[in-house]
Design a protein around this motif. Structure first.
Motif, PDB file in Angstrom:
ATOM      1  N   TYR A 148      -6.295   4.697  -5.040  1.00  0.00           N
ATOM      2  CA  TYR A 148      -6.771   4.402  -3.695  1.00  0.00           C
ATOM      3  C   TYR A 148      -6.280   5.421  -2.680  1.00  0.00           C
ATOM      4  O   TYR A 148      -5.329   6.157  -2.900  1.00  0.00           O
TER       5      TYR A 148
ATOM      6  N   LEU B 158       0.805  -1.223   0.000  1.00  0.00           N
ATOM      7  CA  LEU B 158       0.000   0.000   0.000  1.00  0.00           C
ATOM      8  C   LEU B 158       0.836   1.270   0.000  1.00  0.00           C
ATOM      9  O   LEU B 158       0.473   2.261  -0.621  1.00  0.00           O
TER      10      LEU B 158
ATOM     11  N   TYR C 196      -9.539   2.600   1.845  1.00  0.00           N
ATOM     12  CA  TYR C 196      -9.112   1.619   2.842  1.00  0.00           C
ATOM     13  C   TYR C 196      -8.867   2.281   4.189  1.00  0.00           C
ATOM     14  O   TYR C 196      -8.496   3.452   4.260  1.00  0.00           O
TER      15      TYR C 196
ATOM     16  N   ASN D  80      -2.684   7.098  -3.349  1.00  0.00           N
ATOM     17  CA  ASN D  80      -1.976   6.548  -4.492  1.00  0.00           C
ATOM     18  C   ASN D  80      -2.843   6.851  -5.708  1.00  0.00           C
ATOM     19  O   ASN D  80      -3.794   6.136  -6.004  1.00  0.00           O
TER      20      ASN D  80
ATOM     21  N   VAL E 120      -5.734   5.682   1.695  1.00  0.00           N
ATOM     22  CA  VAL E 120      -5.636   4.909   2.934  1.00  0.00           C
ATOM     23  C   VAL E 120      -5.713   5.871   4.110  1.00  0.00           C
ATOM     24  O   VAL E 120      -5.015   6.878   4.142  1.00  0.00           O
TER      25      VAL E 120
ATOM     26  N   VAL F  44      -6.176  -4.451   7.252  1.00  0.00           N
ATOM     27  CA  VAL F  44      -6.700  -3.447   6.331  1.00  0.00           C
ATOM     28  C   VAL F  44      -8.142  -3.814   6.024  1.00  0.00           C
ATOM     29  O   VAL F  44      -8.454  -4.982   5.796  1.00  0.00           O
TER      30      VAL F  44
END
Length: 177
Positions: free
Chosen positions: A66, A32, A112, A61, A68, A127
């Motif tokens: 995505y 990740l 996430y 990212n 996080v 996660v």
């Protein structure tokens, strides 16, 4: 001398260092967090109210689409984590950050939460990806909050806090200001 610093005790630093080393050793974390941007401030105009909004995602990212959010916890049980999501509004935060990035032309369909257990004992992590229903609920709550904020700013009138009667939880009233 260190007015803007966060000062940690030796115990706090030791816990933080132990958790950091553990998290960095996990294959999922390596996957990740190898590419992307950490803690970037995102500022955009809300498309309805045209008010400026600001967020600071923990990790983005953009290439892989995505985001996080890092959270500490003392329990990694599924039900307890989902309760934390609802109680602390993590689904609202993620929906808000996703909307802000989209307003800037950055699509992040994957949201996430990287949970790290930080209590005593060996650290553990996992996660989770929030279900679409949770993100949609978060988006609805965020929209209502933005609309309420906008109305209050325009009218310069703010709702009073609500007080609950502990002996009779069905009874509540607004404090007059």
């Amino acid at each position: 001398d260190h007015e803007d610093w966060v000062i940690l005790t030796e115990t706090q630093y030791a816990t933080l260092d132990r958790v950091r080393k553990y998290a960095h050793s996990l294959p999922i974390a390596q996957g990740l967090f190898t590419t992307g941007l950490a803690e970037q401030t995102v500022i955009w105009k809300d498309h309805v109210t045209l008010r400026e909004v600001k967020a600071r995602p923990d990790w983005i990212n953009q290439d892989k689409g995505y985001l996080v959010d890092l959270k500490s916890t003392n329990d990694l049980d599924d039900w307890k984590l989902m309760r934390k999501v609802r109680d602390f509004g993590y689904h609202v935060q993620l929906a808000m950050m996703q909307e802000g990035l989209a307003a800037l032309g950055i699509e992040v369909p994957w949201l996430y939460i990287f949970w790290v257990r930080t209590d005593k004992g060996a650290p553990l992590a996992r996660v989770t990806r929030l279900p679409a229903e949770a993100i949609e609920e978060g988006r609805t709550i965020f929209r209502e909050a933005m609309d309420t904020f906008h109305r209050c700013m325009e009218a310069d009138k703010w709702p009073a806090p609500i007080v609950y009667d502990k002996k009779n939880p069905d009874l509540f009233w607004e404090v007059q200001t």
